[in-house]
Design a protein around this motif. Sequence first.
Motif, PDB file in Angstrom:
ATOM      1  N   GLN A   1       0.796  -1.285   0.212  1.00 22.68           N
ATOM      2  CA  GLN A   1      -0.032  -0.057  -0.240  1.00 22.68           C
ATOM      3  C   GLN A   1       0.885   1.468  -0.086  1.00 22.68           C
ATOM      4  O   GLN A   1       0.528   2.340  -0.819  1.00 22.68           O
ATOM      5  CB  GLN A   1      -0.851   0.040   1.216  1.00 22.68           C
ATOM      6  N   SER A   2       1.886   1.215   0.774  1.00 27.05           N
ATOM      7  CA  SER A   2       2.825   2.273   0.764  1.00 27.05           C
ATOM      8  C   SER A   2       4.346   1.853   0.659  1.00 27.05           C
ATOM      9  O   SER A   2       4.887   1.435   1.763  1.00 27.05           O
ATOM     10  CB  SER A   2       2.586   3.237   2.016  1.00 27.05           C
ATOM     11  N   LYS A   3       4.967   2.087  -0.341  1.00 26.85           N
ATOM     12  CA  LYS A   3       6.397   1.593  -0.398  1.00 26.85           C
ATOM     13  C   LYS A   3       7.252   2.220   0.656  1.00 26.85           C
ATOM     14  O   LYS A   3       8.188   1.526   0.963  1.00 26.85           O
ATOM     15  CB  LYS A   3       6.814   1.786  -2.034  1.00 26.85           C
ATOM     16  N   LYS A   4       7.062   3.397   0.905  1.00 25.66           N
ATOM     17  CA  LYS A   4       7.967   4.175   2.021  1.00 25.66           C
ATOM     18  C   LYS A   4       7.804   3.573   3.282  1.00 25.66           C
ATOM     19  O   LYS A   4       8.553   3.971   4.260  1.00 25.66           O
ATOM     20  CB  LYS A   4       7.785   5.616   1.848  1.00 25.66           C
ATOM     21  N   ARG A   5       6.598   2.847   3.604  1.00 26.42           N
ATOM     22  CA  ARG A   5       6.226   2.294   4.809  1.00 26.42           C
ATOM     23  C   ARG A   5       6.577   0.762   4.879  1.00 26.42           C
ATOM     24  O   ARG A   5       5.997   0.050   5.914  1.00 26.42           O
ATOM     25  CB  ARG A   5       4.811   2.583   5.102  1.00 26.42           C
ATOM     26  N   ALA A   6       6.978   0.193   3.711  1.00 28.87           N
ATOM     27  CA  ALA A   6       7.281  -1.287   3.714  1.00 28.87           C
ATOM     28  C   ALA A   6       8.104  -1.936   4.815  1.00 28.87           C
ATOM     29  O   ALA A   6       9.520  -1.319   5.299  1.00 28.87           O
ATOM     30  CB  ALA A   6       7.818  -1.800   2.547  1.00 28.87           C
ATOM     31  N   VAL A   7       7.783  -2.897   5.409  1.00 32.81           N
ATOM     32  CA  VAL A   7       8.622  -3.646   6.214  1.00 32.81           C
ATOM     33  C   VAL A   7       9.260  -5.013   5.456  1.00 32.81           C
ATOM     34  O   VAL A   7      10.454  -5.315   5.857  1.00 32.81           O
ATOM     35  CB  VAL A   7       7.769  -4.181   7.822  1.00 32.81           C
ATOM     36  N   LYS A   8       8.388  -5.607   5.141  1.00 28.67           N
ATOM     37  CA  LYS A   8       8.889  -7.238   4.488  1.00 28.67           C
ATOM     38  C   LYS A   8       7.553  -7.318   3.516  1.00 28.67           C
ATOM     39  O   LYS A   8       6.539  -7.509   3.484  1.00 28.67           O
ATOM     40  CB  LYS A   8       8.919  -8.119   5.458  1.00 28.67           C
ATOM     41  N   ASP A   9       8.262  -6.989   2.081  1.00 28.15           N
ATOM     42  CA  ASP A   9       7.323  -7.198   0.808  1.00 28.15           C
ATOM     43  C   ASP A   9       6.053  -6.548   1.034  1.00 28.15           C
ATOM     44  O   ASP A   9       6.146  -5.205   0.917  1.00 28.15           O
ATOM     45  CB  ASP A   9       7.189  -8.731   0.916  1.00 28.15           C
ATOM     46  N   MET A  10       4.748  -7.157   1.050  1.00 29.58           N
ATOM     47  CA  MET A  10       3.420  -6.703   1.032  1.00 29.58           C
ATOM     48  C   MET A  10       3.165  -5.969   2.317  1.00 29.58           C
ATOM     49  O   MET A  10       2.343  -5.409   2.534  1.00 29.58           O
ATOM     50  CB  MET A  10       2.350  -7.418   0.496  1.00 29.58           C
ATOM     51  N   ILE A  11       3.823  -6.375   3.252  1.00 30.33           N
ATOM     52  CA  ILE A  11       3.663  -5.916   4.764  1.00 30.33           C
ATOM     53  C   ILE A  11       4.079  -4.818   5.018  1.00 30.33           C
ATOM     54  O   ILE A  11       5.237  -4.300   4.880  1.00 30.33           O
ATOM     55  CB  ILE A  11       4.264  -6.777   5.961  1.00 30.33           C
ATOM     56  N   ALA A  41     -21.468   4.585   6.939  1.00 32.65           N
ATOM     57  CA  ALA A  41     -19.907   4.916   7.360  1.00 32.65           C
ATOM     58  C   ALA A  41     -19.636   3.778   8.048  1.00 32.65           C
ATOM     59  O   ALA A  41     -18.340   3.637   8.379  1.00 32.65           O
ATOM     60  CB  ALA A  41     -20.010   6.169   8.085  1.00 32.65           C
ATOM     61  N   ASP A  42     -20.225   3.194   8.679  1.00 34.32           N
ATOM     62  CA  ASP A  42     -19.976   1.994   9.545  1.00 34.32           C
ATOM     63  C   ASP A  42     -19.728   0.420   8.944  1.00 34.32           C
ATOM     64  O   ASP A  42     -19.249  -0.338   9.659  1.00 34.32           O
ATOM     65  CB  ASP A  42     -21.118   1.358  10.722  1.00 34.32           C
ATOM     66  N   LEU A  43     -19.750   0.643   7.460  1.00 38.98           N
ATOM     67  CA  LEU A  43     -19.271  -0.552   6.774  1.00 38.98           C
ATOM     68  C   LEU A  43     -17.665  -0.386   6.599  1.00 38.98           C
ATOM     69  O   LEU A  43     -17.009  -1.362   6.040  1.00 38.98           O
ATOM     70  CB  LEU A  43     -19.799  -0.449   5.400  1.00 38.98           C
ATOM     71  N   CYS A  44     -17.141   0.681   6.970  1.00 36.71           N
ATOM     72  CA  CYS A  44     -15.484   0.671   6.795  1.00 36.71           C
ATOM     73  C   CYS A  44     -14.720  -0.378   7.592  1.00 36.71           C
ATOM     74  O   CYS A  44     -15.196  -0.983   8.796  1.00 36.71           O
ATOM     75  CB  CYS A  44     -14.953   1.917   7.469  1.00 36.71           C
ATOM     76  N   ILE A  45     -13.750  -1.118   7.104  1.00 34.96           N
ATOM     77  CA  ILE A  45     -13.247  -2.246   7.462  1.00 34.96           C
ATOM     78  C   ILE A  45     -11.739  -1.922   7.722  1.00 34.96           C
ATOM     79  O   ILE A  45     -10.740  -2.878   8.152  1.00 34.96           O
ATOM     80  CB  ILE A  45     -13.148  -3.267   6.664  1.00 34.96           C
ATOM     81  N   GLN A  46     -11.390  -0.425   7.923  1.00 36.44           N
ATOM     82  CA  GLN A  46     -10.029   0.042   8.282  1.00 36.44           C
ATOM     83  C   GLN A  46      -8.953  -0.842   7.532  1.00 36.44           C
ATOM     84  O   GLN A  46      -7.930  -0.942   7.929  1.00 36.44           O
ATOM     85  CB  GLN A  46      -9.660  -0.245   9.707  1.00 36.44           C
ATOM     86  N   CYS A  47      -9.274  -0.867   6.013  1.00 35.74           N
ATOM     87  CA  CYS A  47      -8.144  -1.541   5.304  1.00 35.74           C
ATOM     88  C   CYS A  47      -7.018  -0.685   5.025  1.00 35.74           C
ATOM     89  O   CYS A  47      -5.842  -1.036   4.753  1.00 35.74           O
ATOM     90  CB  CYS A  47      -8.786  -2.030   3.730  1.00 35.74           C
ATOM     91  N   GLY A  48      -7.157   0.844   4.873  1.00 36.03           N
ATOM     92  CA  GLY A  48      -6.187   1.426   4.878  1.00 36.03           C
ATOM     93  C   GLY A  48      -6.149   2.088   3.211  1.00 36.03           C
ATOM     94  O   GLY A  48      -5.342   2.755   2.870  1.00 36.03           O
ATOM     95  N   ALA A  49      -6.848   1.358   2.341  1.00 35.34           N
ATOM     96  CA  ALA A  49      -6.629   1.800   1.014  1.00 35.34           C
ATOM     97  C   ALA A  49      -7.032   3.215   0.803  1.00 35.34           C
ATOM     98  O   ALA A  49      -6.200   3.705  -0.243  1.00 35.34           O
ATOM     99  CB  ALA A  49      -7.934   1.019   0.185  1.00 35.34           C
ATOM    100  N   CYS A  50      -8.002   3.584   1.273  1.00 35.05           N
ATOM    101  CA  CYS A  50      -8.445   5.317   1.057  1.00 35.05           C
ATOM    102  C   CYS A  50      -7.374   6.146   1.494  1.00 35.05           C
ATOM    103  O   CYS A  50      -6.705   7.106   0.968  1.00 35.05           O
ATOM    104  CB  CYS A  50      -9.848   5.661   1.480  1.00 35.05           C
ATOM    105  N   HIS A  51      -6.646   5.550   2.655  1.00 38.66           N
ATOM    106  CA  HIS A  51      -5.737   6.445   3.331  1.00 38.66           C
ATOM    107  C   HIS A  51      -4.435   6.490   2.645  1.00 38.66           C
ATOM    108  O   HIS A  51      -3.790   7.908   2.493  1.00 38.66           O
ATOM    109  CB  HIS A  51      -5.341   5.799   4.858  1.00 38.66           C
ATOM    110  N   TYR A  52      -3.823   5.387   2.242  1.00 42.35           N
ATOM    111  CA  TYR A  52      -2.896   5.439   1.408  1.00 42.35           C
ATOM    112  C   TYR A  52      -2.986   5.776  -0.019  1.00 42.35           C
ATOM    113  O   TYR A  52      -1.788   6.036  -0.788  1.00 42.35           O
ATOM    114  CB  TYR A  52      -2.117   4.214   1.392  1.00 42.35           C
ATOM    115  N   ALA A  53      -4.036   5.964  -0.579  1.00 45.73           N
ATOM    116  CA  ALA A  53      -4.375   6.570  -1.977  1.00 45.73           C
ATOM    117  C   ALA A  53      -4.510   8.000  -1.973  1.00 45.73           C
ATOM    118  O   ALA A  53      -4.347   8.509  -2.961  1.00 45.73           O
ATOM    119  CB  ALA A  53      -5.691   5.909  -2.475  1.00 45.73           C
TER     120      ALA A  53
END
Length: 326
Positions: free
Chosen positions: A102-112, A154-166
């Motif tokens: 989701q964010s390359k500058k926050r990468a810890v290991k591969d996709m994480i 609004a309560d359907l949000c699953i906190q995936c972070g997609a919108c945050h990192y986009a």
Amino acid sequence: MSTNAITTQKVNFNVFRFNSDVDYLPYYEKYEMEVTSEEVVLDILNRIKWDHDGSFSYRRSCRHGICGACAIQVNGRQTLACKESMSDMVELFGNELTIEPQSKKRAVKDMIIDKGDFWEKHDAIKPYLISDVEEHPEHEHLVTPAEAEELNEADLCIQCGACHYACPVVEINDDFFGPAAFAKAYRFEADVRDDAHDERLQELHAEKQGLWDCVKCMECAEVCPKDVDPISKITSLHNMLFKEGVATSNVATRHAVGFKHSIARNGVLDEGGLVLYSEMAGIVKHVPVALKMFSKGKIVPPWGITKSDNLDEIKKLVASSSTAKF
């Protein structure tokens, strides 16, 4: 017999690899696979790990679009891996796909990635019901169907972070709360049982971190896998700031007010007048840019503005849609 036969096609994957413990810089591994029309992106992540490299790392859990753990990027587009069909990805981007965190500058290991900033912003807006509830109430606090509808999913949000990192503002402004936090704030601001409306709105109104730094790019709405539509919640929170009397006079609020006045007056936007109304004392710094805009016809003098032929109808629409005092 089903007519939806399973099809296969060859896809080339360019996969981001990085281990913060040993790698100085990230790199990309290439994988060529036969992909079936039944597979989703998460199936590809699994196959890379199971068939190619057991050290490949990513988050996953529910596989049903509920937990938000498997959010990644495909060709720069934020996506929930367990929900996104490979056929749709190939149709959208072709047979060359780049998979990244989701964010390359926050990468810890591969996709994480380290989502610490996401959860800090999430917690900062007090994402819980604040109410002076009796310890032993005599009856339950009833919420009518109409009041429940105000939550607007609004309560359907699953906190995936997609919108945050986009969000492009999150990328350049470390203080900005971000669309996911705003959507969560709206969920409680719209709840009739919550007693912290003014307190929460004061925090959302703050400059640099608050609502007014949203640039209305619509990226959050485009990438949300649950159709929460954070930008609509941000717009509703803007109106709440005025309705609750929390909004104070600053460049951002004057810009909103000036926009409305310009449309109501002309039926079209007066760019020059909008900047003049918004900036007031700070207008001098914009003179060089204003001159360039004037030379290109982007700004016209007040007497040169051509009013809309449907001005009467536009005025009625502005009046009927204005639910807050500006």
